[in-house]
Motif scaffolding. Structure first.
Motif, PDB file in Angstrom:
ATOM      1  N   GLU A  33       0.783  -1.228   0.000  1.00 19.22           N
ATOM      2  CA  GLU A  33       0.000   0.000   0.000  1.00 19.22           C
ATOM      3  C   GLU A  33       0.816   1.279   0.000  1.00 19.22           C
ATOM      4  OE1 GLU A  33       0.985  -0.677   4.295  1.00 19.22           O
ATOM      5  OE2 GLU A  33       0.499  -1.934   2.565  1.00 19.22           O
TER       6      GLU A  33
ATOM      7  N   THR B 272      -2.818   4.914   1.949  1.00 19.10           N
ATOM      8  CA  THR B 272      -2.508   5.023   0.523  1.00 19.10           C
ATOM      9  C   THR B 272      -2.541   6.476   0.061  1.00 19.10           C
ATOM     10  OG1 THR B 272      -4.782   4.822  -0.301  1.00 19.10           O
ATOM     11  CG2 THR B 272      -3.591   2.778   0.151  1.00 19.10           C
ATOM     12  N   ARG B 273      -1.751   6.763  -0.945  1.00 17.74           N
ATOM     13  CA  ARG B 273      -1.692   8.122  -1.479  1.00 17.74           C
ATOM     14  C   ARG B 273      -3.017   8.508  -2.124  1.00 17.74           C
ATOM     15  NH1 ARG B 273       3.680   9.993  -4.666  1.00 17.74           N
ATOM     16  NH2 ARG B 273       4.416   8.536  -3.075  1.00 17.74           N
ATOM     17  N   THR B 274      -3.616   7.570  -2.851  1.00 13.53           N
ATOM     18  CA  THR B 274      -4.877   7.857  -3.544  1.00 13.53           C
ATOM     19  C   THR B 274      -5.985   8.223  -2.571  1.00 13.53           C
ATOM     20  OG1 THR B 274      -4.303   6.374  -5.377  1.00 13.53           O
ATOM     21  CG2 THR B 274      -6.632   6.909  -5.085  1.00 13.53           C
ATOM     22  N   GLU B 275      -6.149   7.402  -1.525  1.00 15.31           N
ATOM     23  CA  GLU B 275      -7.208   7.682  -0.563  1.00 15.31           C
ATOM     24  C   GLU B 275      -6.883   8.884   0.309  1.00 15.31           C
ATOM     25  OE1 GLU B 275      -9.388   4.480   1.337  1.00 15.31           O
ATOM     26  OE2 GLU B 275      -8.269   3.031   0.117  1.00 15.31           O
TER      27      GLU B 275
ATOM     28  N   LYS C  32      -5.432  11.542  -0.760  1.00 18.54           N
ATOM     29  CA  LYS C  32      -5.841  12.675  -1.586  1.00 18.54           C
ATOM     30  C   LYS C  32      -7.356  12.847  -1.556  1.00 18.54           C
ATOM     31  CE  LYS C  32      -5.733  14.443  -6.333  1.00 18.54           C
ATOM     32  NZ  LYS C  32      -5.314  14.162  -7.728  1.00 18.54           N
ATOM     33  N   GLN C  33      -8.073  11.743  -1.691  1.00 16.72           N
ATOM     34  CA  GLN C  33      -9.539  11.811  -1.712  1.00 16.72           C
ATOM     35  C   GLN C  33     -10.097  12.362  -0.399  1.00 16.72           C
ATOM     36  OE1 GLN C  33     -10.525   7.736  -2.615  1.00 16.72           O
ATOM     37  NE2 GLN C  33     -10.239   7.990  -4.826  1.00 16.72           N
TER      38      GLN C  33
ATOM     39  N   ASP D  55       2.671   8.507   2.566  1.00 14.57           N
ATOM     40  CA  ASP D  55       1.882   8.398   1.339  1.00 14.57           C
ATOM     41  C   ASP D  55       0.576   9.169   1.433  1.00 14.57           C
ATOM     42  OD1 ASP D  55       2.768   6.159  -0.918  1.00 14.57           O
ATOM     43  OD2 ASP D  55       3.763   5.925   1.000  1.00 14.57           O
TER      44      ASP D  55
ATOM     45  N   GLY E 162      -0.551  12.449  -0.771  1.00 18.00           N
ATOM     46  CA  GLY E 162      -1.862  12.608  -1.397  1.00 18.00           C
ATOM     47  C   GLY E 162      -2.504  13.922  -0.988  1.00 18.00           C
TER      48      GLY E 162
ATOM     49  N   GLU F  43      -1.178  16.821  -3.006  1.00 12.46           N
ATOM     50  CA  GLU F  43      -1.807  16.932  -4.326  1.00 12.46           C
ATOM     51  C   GLU F  43      -3.150  17.647  -4.231  1.00 12.46           C
ATOM     52  OE1 GLU F  43      -2.087  13.141  -6.223  1.00 12.46           O
ATOM     53  OE2 GLU F  43       0.015  12.620  -5.837  1.00 12.46           O
TER      54      GLU F  43
END
Length: 337
Positions: free
Chosen positions: A60, A218-221, A223-224, A245, A249, A252
């Protein structure tokens, strides 16, 4: 040792029948469970080779990748190990299946980094009944029976949270900072402990945690969740992210909102992997508390000792440091992870 080996062999023989019934797709269902990476007959030394099964949380984050590499680079045939490695893909059921497959194989040692803290007693009791010692790495389990595992190797997550909170209090107490928190995976030891440590450290200050949600490391979550925070609040002063991470995110999301990370919104993270350290050196993160992922050598040492029947420490805490921008710039050129 002879009696323990006999017990493992007996349980392995019985378990093999049950495993056969699961079919050849069981490894796919468990996220690639129990894939040998260094069979003894291909370079080990017979009885001297230690068969070890390791179940990893997943992939992750940058920290987890460095942790996996350290384990795989250390537990090699050349170093006297026959490693079976599995990726649980963030699912406890995959880890339980992997551990049971290692019991069926009759490995000498089982090691794993638990996805969550609770729910391990039944499968750990199976390993104990089979005479197979278990070593916990990175994350601990919440069990009243500490005879179910030989040792824990990792960081003090509460202390990491405290170090992050103490620095925030030292820098920003008196400024009425509004803080949002990006938590790790719900129910995991680092998420629980880092939250506790940070909250304890800022208690009595005027820093206030106005929201706290999981970004699952996680980086994606990360950011979200940060995007949601920015839509919900107009006055966020500080982000505390449980790992680099999620902090990356958040960077970003902050930049996409037209703000400057590290200035308009301060950021504190935990891990100190290279991407995070670079962001700190660039001024986009303000402070990072380290969590050392290079646990392979410690695991190898403990595995050799438990197989030899030697006493080992129940809890081995690795040393972690902390970095501001200046320290990150100095450390980056020789950073191993």
């Amino acid at each position: 040792m002879a009696r323990s080996t006999f017990t493992r062999g007996t349980v392995a023989a019985l378990s093999a029948v049950a495993l056969f019934a699961l079919g050849a797709c069981s490894s796919e269902q468990a996220g690639g469970t129990a894939e040998p990476t260094g069979a003894a007959e291909e370079g080990g030394s017979g009885d001297e080779t230690i068969a070890i099964g390791f179940s990893q949380v997943g992939a992750e984050s940058g920290w987890r990748a460095a942790n996996t590499k350290s384990i795989q680079d250390t537990l090699t045939a050349e170093n006297g190990f026959d490693l079976s490695f599995s990726d649980a893909q963030q699912k406890q059921e995959n880890q339980i299946q992997a551990i049971r497959s290692y019991i069926a194989q009759g490995v000498d040692v089982i090691a794993f980094s638990p996805v969550v803290e609770t729910g391990w007693d039944p499968v750990l009791q199976e390993a104990k009944s089979a005479g197979i010692p278990v070593v916990l790495t990175d994350r601990a389990v919440d069990s009243e029976d500490d005879t179910l595992y030989e040792s824990f190797i990792g960081s003090d997550f509460v202390l990491e949270g405290e170090m992050a909170g103490e620095w925030a209090a030292e820098q920003y107490d008196g400024e009425g900072f509004q803080v949002v928190e990006l938590q790790g995976t719900t129910g995991s030891a680092p998420a629980i402990d880092r939250k506790e440590g940070f909250a304890t450290a800022i208690e009595g200050t005027d820093l206030e945690i106005i929201d706290s949600q999981t970004g699952n490391f996680t980086r994606t979550e990360g950011k979200q969740v940060m995007e949601g925070f920015l839509q919900k609040y107009d006055d966020i002063d500080l982000v505390f992210a449980h790992n680099d991470d999620m902090g990356l995110g958040a960077i970003e999301a902050i930049e996409a909102a037209g703000m400057v990370p590290g200035e308009d919104i301060k950021i504190i993270t935990i891990d100190a992997v290279k991407d995070g350290m670079q962001a700190l050196a660039d001024g986009k993160i303000n402070y990072i508390v380290e969590c050392n992922p290079l646990l392979g050598p410690d695991l190898a040492d403990i595995a050799k000792k438990v197989v030899a029947g030697e006493e080992v420490e129940k809890r081995i805490v690795v040393k972690d440091e902390a970095f501001d921008q200046e320290a990150a710039i100095e450390a980056l050129p020789t950073r191993e992870y």
